[in-house]
Design an enzyme around this catalytic site. Sequence first.
Site, PDB file in Angstrom:
ATOM      1  CG  LEU A  71      -3.726   1.911   1.981  1.00 26.41           C
ATOM      2  CD1 LEU A  71      -4.651   2.035   3.887  1.00 26.41           C
ATOM      3  CD2 LEU A  71      -3.874   0.930   0.916  1.00 26.41           C
ATOM      4  CG  ASP A  72      -6.167   6.652  -3.550  1.00 27.31           C
ATOM      5  OD1 ASP A  72      -4.969   6.712  -3.269  1.00 27.31           O
ATOM      6  OD2 ASP A  72      -6.763   6.325  -3.834  1.00 27.31           O
ATOM      7  NE  ARG A  73      -7.628  13.817   4.773  1.00 29.69           N
ATOM      8  CZ  ARG A  73      -7.800  15.032   4.710  1.00 29.69           C
ATOM      9  NH1 ARG A  73      -7.488  15.518   4.138  1.00 29.69           N
ATOM     10  NH2 ARG A  73      -8.070  16.026   5.982  1.00 29.69           N
ATOM     11  CB  THR A  78      -8.395   3.718   1.166  1.00 28.67           C
ATOM     12  OG1 THR A  78      -8.638   4.214  -0.750  1.00 28.67           O
ATOM     13  CG2 THR A  78      -8.185   2.307   0.659  1.00 28.67           C
TER      14      THR A  78
END
Length: 323
Positions: free
Chosen positions: A146-148, A150
């Site tokens: 997951l993106d940081r 998100t």
Amino acid sequence: MHSPKAKKGPRARFVTVDEASEGQRLDNFLLRELKGVPRGRIYRMVRMGEVRINKGRSKPDSRLRLGDIVRIPPVRTATPAARPERSARDLSWLEDHILFEDEDLMAVNKPSGMAVHGGSGIQLGLIEAMRLLRPAERELELVHRLDRDTSGCLLLAKRRSTLRQLHADLREGRVHKRYVALVRGIWEGKGRRVSLPLEKNRLQGGERMVSVGDEGKESVSRFIPRQNFSAGAALVAIDLVTGRTHQARVHAAHLGHPIAGDAKYGDKEFNRQMRAYGLQRLFLHAERLEFTHPRKTCKMVIEAPLPPELAETIDRIKHATSL
């Protein structure tokens, strides 16, 4: 006379190439995975055969394929001064973020602002933190990323066999991922299916950007409207059929509905307006994962509740009268 037992040193890591790393050169992949290790040391490791792809020797310019297993030897990545010791006690708050756990896998409600792994100046990512919390789990690995910024559902595997099966399921589209996002504008009509090729670019300074381009990889998302607000925003669900880097954010922006709080692909004025409702982060949350348990073969549904800071933003927007 008994000879002293040899001490067990750090073990090699085995990383399975996911969609975010597919097509990347081996040397660039290692530079990301081994932050702080000199480039010369990395090339020497490859040349000496310490790094392997699917158990075989490779060259620095070898291109990684989805599902490849890369052996990364144990190597010091930072000095003790740069990477201070952390204890499980310091990270005990993460126990409350575990959504599910058994002998095969773990699902974590990742907080926004926490990277999934260390590097780029980040001393401790979620995977390193969970290894500290579960020191007996020697094979604990990320199943996906997951993106940081998100938050939400993130799967970790405790066994190599579990990791391999879940990666196969991801490749075959048998893992269903649903996100929830607040986007700019009033959503008109029903849901929309977005199929656009995405390609990665790097800006000056090493920042990664993703854009729609003919040379990119196929990416498919489904947007399902949930609620419009008179504040000029809409709550939508996003099903990711593929899992490309920044996919939901780029697809939303391409539709003309950028995600609130997105400093990279979003709308500055819309972000400013949403800050008035208390939004201080990207409004993107991985709320649901649906898959088959690799060993028990039962259907698994993992859900992560909307974080309090996002729920409070929605409550403030609703007070402006929903449509």
